[in-house]
Design an enzyme around this catalytic site. Structure first.
Site, PDB file in Angstrom:
ATOM      1  CG  MET A  29      40.801  33.269  35.480  1.00 41.45           C
ATOM      2  SD  MET A  29      41.938  34.160  34.422  1.00 41.45           S
ATOM      3  CE  MET A  29      43.218  32.919  34.215  1.00 41.45           C
ATOM      4  CB  CYS A  30      38.739  28.017  38.889  1.00 34.53           C
ATOM      5  SG  CYS A  30      39.643  28.229  40.446  1.00 34.53           S
ATOM      6  N   GLY A  31      38.685  27.217  35.973  1.00 32.01           N
ATOM      7  CA  GLY A  31      37.944  26.797  34.794  1.00 32.01           C
ATOM      8  C   GLY A  31      37.005  25.661  35.129  1.00 32.01           C
ATOM      9  NE  ARG A  65      38.428  30.549  33.393  1.00 29.15           N
ATOM     10  CZ  ARG A  65      38.252  31.870  33.479  1.00 29.15           C
ATOM     11  NH1 ARG A  65      38.583  32.647  32.445  1.00 29.15           N
ATOM     12  NH2 ARG A  65      37.736  32.412  34.556  1.00 29.15           N
TER      13      ARG A  65
END
Length: 298
Positions: free
Chosen positions: A1-3, A32
């Site tokens: 869950m990266c941004g 995130r």
């Protein structure tokens, strides 16, 4: 869950604010990805000069006298701007390859973040607000840039594991997702002469695009090829000297939103990353379609 965040400025009047706007967008995506963060800034080329952005775990030692040492090695003028654990070297454009080769011998522990005549990449372990503050990103000017906040799932939390990844001149990529065939693609790219610093799947995606572009493909065609040759879930945002692009896998389970006005094009993993942009209330806002390439170039 990266941004992921990205910003391409159509209006040159906004260029002095690029770093500040990207910093705000990146910090908004902290939850995130609190492990590490990075930003690529395209700040424009200087006539006849190229840039090498480097990183060191021991900057006081590695950066001391580096400009003089490199000047002696290549026989050309060298400028050095130190920013915390990173530094930007300016050398004659036709000496970029020679300077990079000399760096391997002069400072073997230094890592190259990016090479080109426009790009600078700054990335480190830590919260986005702290990483941005270390490098004074908010004060940087430029035409466009992309950023990433990482929540590590498949590799160690290290500086080299942070995004963006740059594997070609003035090129970089950030990624939210996971590739299932990155090992086989890495082996194939190595056979074509590509080199890798990490085991991160995102570096493979960056190298895949670099290889396509080096073979003469357009940015659009290179990004189209990710849809057939790379397996997994992904949203990619790509930076080049002239612009940036976005592509999502055919399932598109990773969140993404875009906004466009007469002044800019913006990307965020979530809409909240865009809410402080000027004129956002009048922007055309949409979710990028699955398996569809979007790109903007100057």
């Amino acid at each position: 869950m990266c941004g992921i965040v990205g910003l391409f400025l159509k209006d040159p009047k906004l260029e002095p604010k690029l770093g500040a706007m990207l910093t705000d967008m990146l910090i908004t995506m902290t939850d995130r990805g609190p492990d590490s963060a990075g930003i690529a800034i395209y700040s424009g080329a200087k006539d006849g000069l190229g840039k090498i952005t480097i990183q060191s775990a021991a900057p006081d030692e590695d950066f001391e006298t580096l400009d003089a040492d490199l000047r002696n090695a290549i026989g050309q003028p060298v400028a050095l701007l130190v920013k915390n654990t990173h530094a930007v070297l300016e050398v004659p454009l036709d000496q970029l390859d020679a300077a990079r080769s000399a760096l391997l011998h002069l400072r073997p522990n230094v890592k190259v973040m990016s090479v080109g005549d426009s790009i600078e990449i700054f990335k480190e372990v830590g919260l986005p607000k702290d990483v941005a503050a270390r490098f004074d990103i908010a004060k940087m000017k430029g035409s466009h840039g992309i950023g990433h906040t990482r929540m590590a799932t498949e590799s160690a939390v290290t500086t080299m594991g942070a995004h963006p990844f740059s594997t070609g001149s003035d090129q970089c990529l950030v990624h939210n997702g996971s590739l299932s065939n990155h090992n086989s693609v890495r082996r194939e790219l190595r056979r074509h002469g590509m080199t890798f610093e990490t085991e991160n799947d995102t570096e493979v995606a960056a190298a895949f695009l670099s290889h396509k572009l080096q073979d003469g493909e357009s940015l659009g065609n290179a990004m189209e090829a990710t849809l057939t040759d790379l397996d997994g879930f992904f949203t990619f945002v790509v930076g080049t000297k002239n612009g940036f692009g976005v592509v999502r896998d055919p399932i598109a389970c990773k969140p993404a939103v875009m906004a466009e006005t007469d002044e800019y094009v913006a990307f965020g993993s979530e809409y909240r990353a865009l809410v402080n942009l000027p004129g956002i209330e009048d922007a055309r806002v949409w979710e990028p379609e699955p398996a569809t390439v979007y790109f903007w170039e100057r």
